[in-house]
Design a protein around this motif. Structure first.
Motif, PDB file in Angstrom:
ATOM      1  N   ALA A  70       0.770  -1.226   0.021  1.00 46.04           N
ATOM      2  CA  ALA A  70      -0.073   0.186   0.073  1.00 46.04           C
ATOM      3  C   ALA A  70       0.810   1.110   0.160  1.00 46.04           C
ATOM      4  CB  ALA A  70      -0.811  -0.077   1.089  1.00 46.04           C
ATOM      5  N   ASN A  71       0.898   1.946  -1.194  1.00 45.66           N
ATOM      6  CA  ASN A  71       1.645   2.957  -1.135  1.00 45.66           C
ATOM      7  C   ASN A  71       1.112   4.513  -1.180  1.00 45.66           C
ATOM      8  OD1 ASN A  71       4.229   1.644  -1.733  1.00 45.66           O
ATOM      9  ND2 ASN A  71       3.266   1.265  -3.663  1.00 45.66           N
ATOM     10  N   THR A  72      -0.250   4.318  -1.088  1.00 44.41           N
ATOM     11  CA  THR A  72      -1.188   5.615  -0.919  1.00 44.41           C
ATOM     12  C   THR A  72      -2.114   5.314   0.068  1.00 44.41           C
ATOM     13  OG1 THR A  72      -2.732   5.031  -2.554  1.00 44.41           O
ATOM     14  CG2 THR A  72      -0.779   5.972  -3.370  1.00 44.41           C
ATOM     15  N   PHE A  73      -2.922   6.478   0.721  1.00 45.85           N
ATOM     16  CA  PHE A  73      -3.875   6.402   1.526  1.00 45.85           C
ATOM     17  C   PHE A  73      -5.013   5.398   0.992  1.00 45.85           C
ATOM     18  CE2 PHE A  73      -1.562  10.224   3.456  1.00 45.85           C
ATOM     19  CZ  PHE A  73      -1.415   9.607   4.559  1.00 45.85           C
ATOM     20  N   VAL A  94      -7.469  10.028   9.873  1.00 44.91           N
ATOM     21  CA  VAL A  94      -8.768  10.643   9.802  1.00 44.91           C
ATOM     22  C   VAL A  94      -8.706  11.831   9.022  1.00 44.91           C
ATOM     23  CG1 VAL A  94     -10.517  11.689  11.245  1.00 44.91           C
ATOM     24  CG2 VAL A  94      -9.573   9.454  12.055  1.00 44.91           C
ATOM     25  N   LYS A  95      -7.711  12.644   9.148  1.00 47.50           N
ATOM     26  CA  LYS A  95      -7.523  13.585   8.158  1.00 47.50           C
ATOM     27  C   LYS A  95      -7.508  13.305   6.698  1.00 47.50           C
ATOM     28  CE  LYS A  95      -4.464  17.653   7.649  1.00 47.50           C
ATOM     29  NZ  LYS A  95      -3.222  18.242   8.340  1.00 47.50           N
ATOM     30  N   GLU A  96      -6.883  12.232   6.449  1.00 47.14           N
ATOM     31  CA  GLU A  96      -6.840  11.661   5.163  1.00 47.14           C
ATOM     32  C   GLU A  96      -8.175  11.025   4.638  1.00 47.14           C
ATOM     33  OE1 GLU A  96      -4.662  12.257   2.670  1.00 47.14           O
ATOM     34  OE2 GLU A  96      -3.429  13.551   4.129  1.00 47.14           O
ATOM     35  N   GLY A  97      -9.191  11.093   5.341  1.00 46.08           N
ATOM     36  CA  GLY A  97     -10.440  10.521   4.965  1.00 46.08           C
ATOM     37  C   GLY A  97     -10.963   9.156   5.608  1.00 46.08           C
ATOM     38  N   PHE A  98     -10.180   8.392   6.402  1.00 44.62           N
ATOM     39  CA  PHE A  98     -10.502   7.424   7.028  1.00 44.62           C
ATOM     40  C   PHE A  98     -11.574   7.350   8.051  1.00 44.62           C
ATOM     41  CE2 PHE A  98      -6.429   6.247   5.024  1.00 44.62           C
ATOM     42  CZ  PHE A  98      -6.384   4.997   5.119  1.00 44.62           C
TER      43      PHE A  98
END
Length: 116
Positions: A70-73, A94-98
């Protein structure tokens, strides 16, 4: 450090708490010290800072035999991810959309290792 600043407090006055509780206490209770925490832009104005004492590198780990890549969010969203509640790495996800609801939240980082 306590001796250095002339405090009458000692080791017996230091209390250990799970990360999320300690993090909240440091924000809510006057004259509370949180050792240690990652300095981020979001946290900059919340605390008075001493340090740095070290550089924190965040990473993801997986069992070697899982062959996870996994290389990206976005790619990371395909996997279960264990976090420490309110830790800087969880806040970043969370900031990245999780969604908090999909993270496997623990009070201790070692719990994530044992679950692997």
């Amino acid at each position: 450090m306590l001796e250095r600043v002339g405090s009458k407090q000692g080791r017996q006055d230091i209390k250990m708490y799970p990360w999320a509780r300690a993090y909240n206490y440091a924000q809510d209770i006057k004259n509370t010290i949180l050792f240690s925490t990652t300095r981020t832009e979001e946290r900059e104005k919340i605390f008075k800072w001493v340090g740095p004492i070290f550089t924190n590198n965040m990473c993801l780990i997986a069992r070697k035999d899982s062959h996870i890549k996994a290389n990206t969010f976005e790619e990371m969203k395909n996997y279960r991810i264990g976090t420490v509640i309110d830790d800087v790495s969880e806040q970043l996800l969370v900031k990245e959309g999780f969604s908090i609801d999909i993270l496997k939240r623990n009070i201790l980082g070692i719990n994530n290792i044992t679950k692997l």
